[in-house]
Structure formats: structure tokens, C-alpha cells
Design a protein around this motif. Structure first.
Motif, PDB file in Angstrom:
ATOM      1  N   ARG A   1       0.827  -1.377  -0.199  1.00  0.00           N
ATOM      2  CA  ARG A   1      -0.067   0.112  -0.190  1.00  0.00           C
ATOM      3  C   ARG A   1       1.000   1.149  -0.052  1.00  0.00           C
ATOM      4  NH1 ARG A   1      -5.440  -0.468  -1.036  1.00  0.00           N
ATOM      5  NH2 ARG A   1      -6.287  -2.381  -0.106  1.00  0.00           N
ATOM      6  N   THR A   2       0.297   2.334  -0.694  1.00  0.00           N
ATOM      7  CA  THR A   2       0.852   3.696  -0.596  1.00  0.00           C
ATOM      8  C   THR A   2       0.874   4.344   1.013  1.00  0.00           C
ATOM      9  OG1 THR A   2       0.427   4.032  -2.787  1.00  0.00           O
ATOM     10  CG2 THR A   2       1.292   5.791  -1.723  1.00  0.00           C
ATOM     11  N   THR A   3       1.995   4.665   1.580  1.00  0.00           N
ATOM     12  CA  THR A   3       1.811   5.267   2.723  1.00  0.00           C
ATOM     13  C   THR A   3       1.289   6.921   2.760  1.00  0.00           C
ATOM     14  OG1 THR A   3       4.082   6.317   2.899  1.00  0.00           O
ATOM     15  CG2 THR A   3       3.662   3.972   3.523  1.00  0.00           C
ATOM     16  N   ARG A   4       0.843   7.184   3.840  1.00  0.00           N
ATOM     17  CA  ARG A   4       0.424   8.681   3.890  1.00  0.00           C
ATOM     18  C   ARG A   4       1.457   9.652   3.338  1.00  0.00           C
ATOM     19  NH1 ARG A   4      -2.667  10.873   9.062  1.00  0.00           N
ATOM     20  NH2 ARG A   4      -4.111   9.159   8.506  1.00  0.00           N
ATOM     21  N   ALA A   5       2.400   9.529   3.918  1.00  0.00           N
ATOM     22  CA  ALA A   5       3.656  10.359   3.505  1.00  0.00           C
ATOM     23  C   ALA A   5       3.766  10.154   2.145  1.00  0.00           C
ATOM     24  CB  ALA A   5       5.007   9.928   4.397  1.00  0.00           C
ATOM     25  N   GLU A   6       3.822   9.070   1.476  1.00  0.00           N
ATOM     26  CA  GLU A   6       4.085   8.991   0.118  1.00  0.00           C
ATOM     27  C   GLU A   6       3.003   9.813  -0.832  1.00  0.00           C
ATOM     28  OE1 GLU A   6       6.520   4.717  -0.359  1.00  0.00           O
ATOM     29  OE2 GLU A   6       4.548   4.603   0.103  1.00  0.00           O
ATOM     30  N   TRP A   7       1.880   9.491  -0.267  1.00  0.00           N
ATOM     31  CA  TRP A   7       0.767  10.063  -0.972  1.00  0.00           C
ATOM     32  C   TRP A   7       0.856  11.599  -0.940  1.00  0.00           C
ATOM     33  CZ3 TRP A   7      -2.405   9.058  -4.666  1.00  0.00           C
ATOM     34  CH2 TRP A   7      -3.126   7.709  -4.534  1.00  0.00           C
ATOM     35  N   ILE A   8       1.122  12.313   0.025  1.00  0.00           N
ATOM     36  CA  ILE A   8       1.492  13.469   0.291  1.00  0.00           C
ATOM     37  C   ILE A   8       2.540  14.141  -0.966  1.00  0.00           C
ATOM     38  CG2 ILE A   8       2.361  15.443   1.685  1.00  0.00           C
ATOM     39  CD1 ILE A   8       1.104  14.000   3.954  1.00  0.00           C
ATOM     40  N   ARG A   9       3.608  13.183  -0.734  1.00  0.00           N
ATOM     41  CA  ARG A   9       4.741  13.427  -1.719  1.00  0.00           C
ATOM     42  C   ARG A   9       4.398  13.369  -3.235  1.00  0.00           C
ATOM     43  NH1 ARG A   9       7.898  10.702   2.011  1.00  0.00           N
ATOM     44  NH2 ARG A   9       7.962   8.732   0.803  1.00  0.00           N
ATOM     45  N   LEU A  10       3.511  12.487  -3.637  1.00  0.00           N
ATOM     46  CA  LEU A  10       3.183  12.379  -4.792  1.00  0.00           C
ATOM     47  C   LEU A  10       2.246  13.539  -5.314  1.00  0.00           C
ATOM     48  CD1 LEU A  10       2.632   8.300  -4.873  1.00  0.00           C
ATOM     49  CD2 LEU A  10       4.332   9.610  -6.217  1.00  0.00           C
ATOM     50  N   LEU A  11       1.228  13.736  -4.596  1.00  0.00           N
ATOM     51  CA  LEU A  11       0.174  14.657  -4.934  1.00  0.00           C
ATOM     52  C   LEU A  11       0.846  16.008  -5.014  1.00  0.00           C
ATOM     53  CD1 LEU A  11      -2.767  13.603  -2.505  1.00  0.00           C
ATOM     54  CD2 LEU A  11      -2.492  13.354  -5.064  1.00  0.00           C
ATOM     55  N   VAL A  12       1.785  16.490  -4.097  1.00  0.00           N
ATOM     56  CA  VAL A  12       2.374  17.759  -3.984  1.00  0.00           C
ATOM     57  C   VAL A  12       3.170  17.925  -5.325  1.00  0.00           C
ATOM     58  CG1 VAL A  12       4.042  19.145  -3.086  1.00  0.00           C
ATOM     59  CG2 VAL A  12       2.583  18.209  -1.767  1.00  0.00           C
ATOM     60  N   ALA A  13       4.262  16.732  -5.841  1.00  0.00           N
ATOM     61  CA  ALA A  13       4.946  16.714  -6.725  1.00  0.00           C
ATOM     62  C   ALA A  13       4.189  16.649  -8.347  1.00  0.00           C
ATOM     63  CB  ALA A  13       5.811  15.519  -6.889  1.00  0.00           C
ATOM     64  N   GLY A  14       2.907  15.973  -8.227  1.00  0.00           N
ATOM     65  CA  GLY A  14       2.281  16.093  -9.053  1.00  0.00           C
ATOM     66  C   GLY A  14       1.442  17.466  -9.682  1.00  0.00           C
ATOM     67  N   ALA A  15       1.156  18.105  -8.648  1.00  0.00           N
ATOM     68  CA  ALA A  15       0.454  19.191  -8.864  1.00  0.00           C
ATOM     69  C   ALA A  15       1.345  20.714  -9.126  1.00  0.00           C
ATOM     70  CB  ALA A  15      -0.068  19.788  -7.281  1.00  0.00           C
ATOM     71  N   VAL A  16       2.553  20.454  -8.616  1.00  0.00           N
ATOM     72  CA  VAL A  16       3.786  21.256  -8.907  1.00  0.00           C
ATOM     73  C   VAL A  16       4.193  21.175 -10.165  1.00  0.00           C
ATOM     74  CG1 VAL A  16       6.025  22.045  -8.469  1.00  0.00           C
ATOM     75  CG2 VAL A  16       4.430  21.797  -6.674  1.00  0.00           C
ATOM     76  N   GLY A  17       4.138  19.824 -10.747  1.00  0.00           N
ATOM     77  CA  GLY A  17       4.670  19.615 -11.951  1.00  0.00           C
ATOM     78  C   GLY A  17       3.599  19.956 -13.060  1.00  0.00           C
ATOM     79  N   ALA A  18       2.498  19.729 -12.693  1.00  0.00           N
ATOM     80  CA  ALA A  18       1.460  20.336 -13.875  1.00  0.00           C
ATOM     81  C   ALA A  18       1.393  21.423 -14.019  1.00  0.00           C
ATOM     82  CB  ALA A  18      -0.045  19.559 -13.228  1.00  0.00           C
ATOM     83  N   LEU A  19       1.369  22.404 -13.022  1.00  0.00           N
ATOM     84  CA  LEU A  19       1.484  23.904 -13.011  1.00  0.00           C
ATOM     85  C   LEU A  19       2.642  24.561 -13.760  1.00  0.00           C
ATOM     86  CD1 LEU A  19       0.216  24.793  -9.600  1.00  0.00           C
ATOM     87  CD2 LEU A  19      -1.234  24.797 -11.769  1.00  0.00           C
ATOM     88  N   ALA A  20       3.863  23.810 -13.472  1.00  0.00           N
ATOM     89  CA  ALA A  20       5.063  24.418 -14.150  1.00  0.00           C
ATOM     90  C   ALA A  20       4.909  24.069 -15.557  1.00  0.00           C
ATOM     91  CB  ALA A  20       6.095  23.736 -13.417  1.00  0.00           C
ATOM     92  N   LEU A  21       4.530  22.832 -15.977  1.00  0.00           N
ATOM     93  CA  LEU A  21       4.739  22.434 -17.414  1.00  0.00           C
ATOM     94  C   LEU A  21       3.562  23.142 -18.032  1.00  0.00           C
ATOM     95  CD1 LEU A  21       4.999  18.580 -17.310  1.00  0.00           C
ATOM     96  CD2 LEU A  21       6.403  20.184 -18.456  1.00  0.00           C
TER      97      LEU A  21
END
Length: 217
Positions: free
Chosen positions: A103-123
Motif C-alpha cells: 500500500r501507499t503510505t500517507r507520507a508517500e501520498w503527500i509527496r506524490l500529490l504535491v509533486a504532481g500538482a507542482v509539475g502540472a502547473l509548471a509544465l
């Protein structure tokens, strides 16, 4: 023979779908992509080299279609495929050479979601300013979702399938809008395979938990 001479036959129409020519590149991308996802769902190691071949076909296809983020994404996919190939065979730790599903841990979810949001906006900003893309946000969003999903797949995180499903929901109409009808159809198949993969990985995780319970009982 130059690289252009080698690639030119791949760009020639093979069939016509809905009055739109479909090239060899799109057909080969269709076949290798479907095979790759099917192998991932079965946790078969061959998914990684097949996936790399799929990425090479899609670099050419997406560049022609003006989907520059998706084209660049394929290069990142190749790097992640090499990483995933290694982790699936060496990432299980001492005594467990094969990486287990988890399973994905809570910390991993936070890192993935933050990285995804920042990446989408920057791109989105980059594509809007530096390219002639007509769909900068959607191209960037699918790129960010695909990257986070692929990283999760490399780590055998069950929830990575949900990220792929979310990406497919956007990919299907996006590719149809770009008249890549066969690729759009492929992603409908991808979504089905993602649901199968989610079921299979959940089943494997449940089996691991039963084995652990039996050992500790």
C-alpha cells in the motif's frame, strides 16, 4: 541511410480510421503499449523492455501531433523503466530479492500529490509560453499523472493503478481531439487493463498478508 530515411516508413499511413490515416508508428505504439500494461498487471518483468520500445514509438508519434510534454514524458519513462526494472528484481531487501506489492503510505501520498500538482502547473506554464501546444494544461496534467503513476508502479504501490486510471480518463478524449483515434482506443483498453491490474495487485497483497498471518500464528 540517415535517421530521417529510417523513420519515414514508420510515419506512412497503414490504415484509415474515421477518415483519418493511422501510421505504422501509432499501430506499433498501440500493440506494444497494450502488451506492456498486460504484463504489468501480471507483474511480469518483461513489461520493462516492452515499455521502453513503446516509449520510443510514442516519442515520434506525439512529436508529430504537437503533444510535446507527452513526447518528453517518454524519455522520463525510459529512465523510470530502467529504475523499475532494477527495483523489481533487487528492491525487496535481504531474503526477498523480488519487490513485494504494498500500500501507499500517507507520507508517500503527500509527496506524490504535491509533486504532481507542482509539475502540472509548471509544465502548463512552460508549454503555454514556449511551444505552440493547443492543449497545454491537459498535456501537462496527463504528464504529471503519468509520472506519479509510473513511480508508484516502480515501487509496486497498489494505488498507482488509480493514478493511471485518472490519467486515462483525460488521455482518451485528449487523443481523440488530436485525431489520434487508435491511440484513444488504446487508452480505453489501458483503462480496462488498469482495473484488472488493480484487482490482481490487491489479490496478491491479500495473499501476502495471509502468508504473514500464518507465519506469525
Amino acid at each position: 541511410m540517415s535517421l530521417a530515411d529510417f523513420l519515414d516508413p514508420l510515419q506512412q499511413p497503414l490504415v484509415t480510421v474515421l477518415d483519418t490515416p493511422v501510421s505504422w508508428t501509432e499501430v506499433l505504439g498501440f500493440g506494444s503499449g497494450a502488451l506492456c500494461v498486460w504484463l504489468v498487471a501480471r507483474q511480469h518483468l518483461a513489461n520493462w523492455p516492452i515499455g521502453i520500445a513503446n516509449n520510443l514509438f510514442f516519442i515520434l508519434l506525439f512529436t508529430q501531433a504537437g503533444l510535446y510534454a507527452d513526447a518528453g514524458l517518454q524519455i522520463v519513462f525510459i529512465v523510470l523503466a530502467c529504475y523499475g526494472w532494477w527495483t523489481w528484481t533487487h528492491g525487496g531487501g535481504p531474503g526477498t530479492p523480488n519487490l513485494p506489492v504494498r500500500r501507499t503510505t500517507r507520507a508517500e501520498w503527500i509527496r506524490l500529490l504535491v509533486a504532481g500538482a507542482v509539475g502540472a502547473l509548471a509544465l502548463t506554464a512552460l508549454l503555454d509560453r514556449a511551444t505552440d501546444s493547443t492543449v497545454p494544461f491537459w498535456d501537462a496534467l496527463t504528464t504529471a499523472l503519468s509520472l506519479t503513476a509510473t513511480y508508484g508502479q516502480c515501487r509496486k504501490l497498489v494505488e498507482s493503478w488509480w493514478l493511471w486510471i485518472a490519467a486515462d480518463v483525460v488521455y482518451i478524449p485528449l487523443y481523440a481531439h488530436k485525431e489520434l483515434y487508435l491511440t484513444s482506443l488504446l487508452y480505453i483498453g489501458f483503462m480496462t487493463l488498469c482495473l484488472i491490474g488493480l484487482r490482481n495487485w490487491r489479490r496478491d497483497l491479500a495473499g501476502q498478508r495471509r502468508e504473514q498471518a500464518e507465519v506469525t500464528a
